[in-house]
Design a protein around this motif. Structure first.
Motif, PDB file in Angstrom:
ATOM      1  N   UNK A   1      -6.147  22.873  -4.703  1.00 37.17           N
ATOM      2  CA  UNK A   1      -6.689  24.041  -5.390  1.00 37.17           C
ATOM      3  C   UNK A   1      -6.411  23.937  -6.890  1.00 37.17           C
ATOM      4  N   UNK A   2      -7.283  24.499  -7.714  1.00 39.35           N
ATOM      5  CA  UNK A   2      -7.011  24.544  -9.155  1.00 39.35           C
ATOM      6  C   UNK A   2      -5.707  25.280  -9.438  1.00 39.35           C
TER       7      UNK A   2
ATOM      8  N   UNK B   1      -8.767  40.219  -5.808  1.00 41.91           N
ATOM      9  CA  UNK B   1      -8.198  38.956  -6.293  1.00 41.91           C
ATOM     10  C   UNK B   1      -8.843  37.773  -5.583  1.00 41.91           C
ATOM     11  N   UNK B   2      -9.082  37.884  -4.288  1.00 36.51           N
ATOM     12  CA  UNK B   2      -9.734  36.808  -3.542  1.00 36.51           C
ATOM     13  C   UNK B   2     -11.145  36.589  -4.053  1.00 36.51           C
TER      14      UNK B   2
ATOM     15  N   UNK C   1     -12.319  33.064  -5.826  1.00 38.97           N
ATOM     16  CA  UNK C   1     -13.388  32.247  -5.268  1.00 38.97           C
ATOM     17  C   UNK C   1     -14.540  32.078  -6.247  1.00 38.97           C
ATOM     18  N   UNK C   2     -14.926  33.164  -6.886  1.00 41.96           N
ATOM     19  CA  UNK C   2     -16.078  33.109  -7.793  1.00 41.96           C
ATOM     20  C   UNK C   2     -15.793  32.307  -9.055  1.00 41.96           C
ATOM     21  N   UNK C   3     -14.521  32.156  -9.397  1.00 39.96           N
ATOM     22  CA  UNK C   3     -14.175  31.382 -10.590  1.00 39.96           C
ATOM     23  C   UNK C   3     -13.980  29.899 -10.298  1.00 39.96           C
TER      24      UNK C   3
ATOM     25  N   UNK D   1     -11.945  33.553   1.272  1.00 39.67           N
ATOM     26  CA  UNK D   1     -13.183  32.901   0.856  1.00 39.67           C
ATOM     27  C   UNK D   1     -12.885  31.451   0.509  1.00 39.67           C
ATOM     28  N   UNK D   2     -13.948  30.681   0.369  1.00 39.33           N
ATOM     29  CA  UNK D   2     -13.782  29.266   0.062  1.00 39.33           C
ATOM     30  C   UNK D   2     -13.001  29.062  -1.233  1.00 39.33           C
ATOM     31  N   UNK D   3     -12.173  28.015  -1.236  1.00 33.38           N
ATOM     32  CA  UNK D   3     -11.411  27.556  -2.406  1.00 33.38           C
ATOM     33  C   UNK D   3     -10.292  28.511  -2.797  1.00 33.38           C
TER      34      UNK D   3
END
Length: 424
Positions: free
Chosen positions: A20-21, A44-45, A49-51, A71-73
């Protein structure tokens, strides 16, 4: 080691946890408070995810929350000194989500931590996940779900589509469930007071579960259930479960036949298992089959079975290529291994199970009631079941019927075993 063990090393090399970043999203920055963290965690999730991904961080303290959907990532990081304490109100786990209940597909209350169709997800940290299970909340459903479960089984057999299945309101959901996800990591957390099955990946690929502590003693609170999953490593876990410790499953009856996805390529190592029923269990929701399972360097402490293979003519399915090595077992009140095709509903069913190529190597049993209960069918015997370099101390003879069993350097109560009749 036999040639099969090279596959264990392949699984270990192939299964890689997601990365993960290095960006943190503290839940307090999104409005979470200890008394009501639900909306802040969700925000926060979403932002994470969107970032492009990162860590959603739960800081020290007790944080009350409803269902969490990943969510993914996204890595949900429950830090040291942090506890996520989940609501006991069933309404807080609606709307219903796609899940499985004892191997059957159903729209049910959401698991407490859930993800569906995601890539690169994780639950990590040295903190605690507290499901608040008790007889005053979720556990009482154990005695109230018979009619709901009977209706769900009927809907499965009659092929009722998932969206039309009305299973009622007393089927408990799992605690942590990634569903149809790829690249999953669950690491470090402590899981307590689970309502039902505790860590329950379904239809997942590339799963790592490591250094997790599980301690829940409610009814049917299996520790880790791997259902229709492929490429899984479970390592360094300490499990004290109210049912099976680590169970491998693949769907049940009509749903299992229709979906037809086995659990395969699983490595379990360096775990300590305190078990009510099976320490390593294959089944009983086994209709899609289980293959290529490797268990090494584990400690098993009673009270029931070390290896428990559960199927019959109602569940069907197959088990093949199961290897246990360097296992220490103590305090079993029943058999070291039970594989009994006549258990439960017995032989009165439409399916024929088969079990073949099972090896126990370097297994030391300090105390058990029996070594083996192996009972296949005359028309489908258990094939190629091997004991190699094993030392058992037991109280009673074993039962072996319709099984091809072999021994190599095996002692029972200090006496070398040369023939199957010596263990009966």
């Amino acid at each position: 080691m036999t040639p099969g063990w090279s596959e264990a090393d392949r699984i270990r090399a192939d299964v890689r946890p997601p990365e993960f970043p290095s960006v943190d999203f503290p839940i307090t920055s999104y409005g979470a408070t200890p008394g009501n963290a639900t909306a802040g965690i969700a925000a926060a999730i979403q932002a994470c995810s969107e970032s492009g991904g990162g860590r959603v961080v739960v800081p020290p303290g007790i944080w009350y929350t409803k269902a969490i959907h990943l969510r993914s990532h996204v890595e949900l990081h429950v830090g040291e000194g942090a506890t996520l304490r989940f609501s006991t109100d069933p309404a807080d786990y609606l709307p219903a989500v796609e899940t499985r209940y004892e191997g059957l597909e159903v729209l049910n209350h959401s698991p407490m931590i859930y993800a569906n169709g995601c890539t690169d997800i994780a639950v990590t940290g040295a903190g605690t996940l507290d499901g608040q299970g008790s007889w005053d909340s979720w556990w009482s459903w154990f005695h109230e779900c018979d009619e709901d479960f009977k209706r769900l089984r009927e809907q499965s057999w009659f092929g009722i589509p998932l969206q039309d299945r009305d299973a009622g309101h007393r089927l408990r959901s799992s605690f942590v469930q990634p569903f149809d996800c790829t690249n999953v990591l669950i690491e470090g957390v402590t899981v307590v007071r689970s309502p039902f099955w505790q860590i329950h990946p379904v239809l997942c690929r590339n799963v790592t579960i490591r250094d997790v502590v599980i301690d829940s003693q409610g009814p049917n609170t299996d520790g880790i259930d791997l259902e229709s999953c492929r490429s899984v490593v479970v390592s360094g876990c300490t499990i004290n479960a109210g049912d099976d410790c680590i169970a491998l499953k693949s769907g049940r009856e009509a749903d299992g036949l229709r979906v037809n996805v086995p659990t395969e390529d699983v490595l379990i190592e360096d775990c300590t298992l305190g078990v009510k029923y099976g320490a390593i269990t294959l089944g009983s929701d086994l209709t899609g089959g289980v293959r290529n399972v490797y268990v090494r360097n584990c400690r098993i402490d009673g009270p029931y079975f070390a290896l428990y293979i559960k199927t019959n003519a109602v569940r069907g399915g197959f088990v093949e290529n199961v290897y246990l090595s360097d296992i220490t077992v103590s305090g079993l009140r029943k058999e070291v291994v039970q594989c009994n095709f006549c258990r439960g509903e017995g032989e009165a069913g439409p399916l024929t199970p088969y079990v073949r190529n099972v090896e126990l190597r370097g297994v030391k049993v300090e105390r058990a009631r029996n070594a083996l209960l192996l009972r296949g069918y005359r028309h489908s015997p258990i094939e190629n079941f091997r004991l190699v370099d094993c030392d058992f101390t037991v109280d009673e003879p074993s039962t072996v019927l319709h099984t091809a069993l072999s021994f190599d350097n095996v002692t029972i109560n200090g006496h070398p075993v040369k023939d199957v009749h010596q263990i009966r």
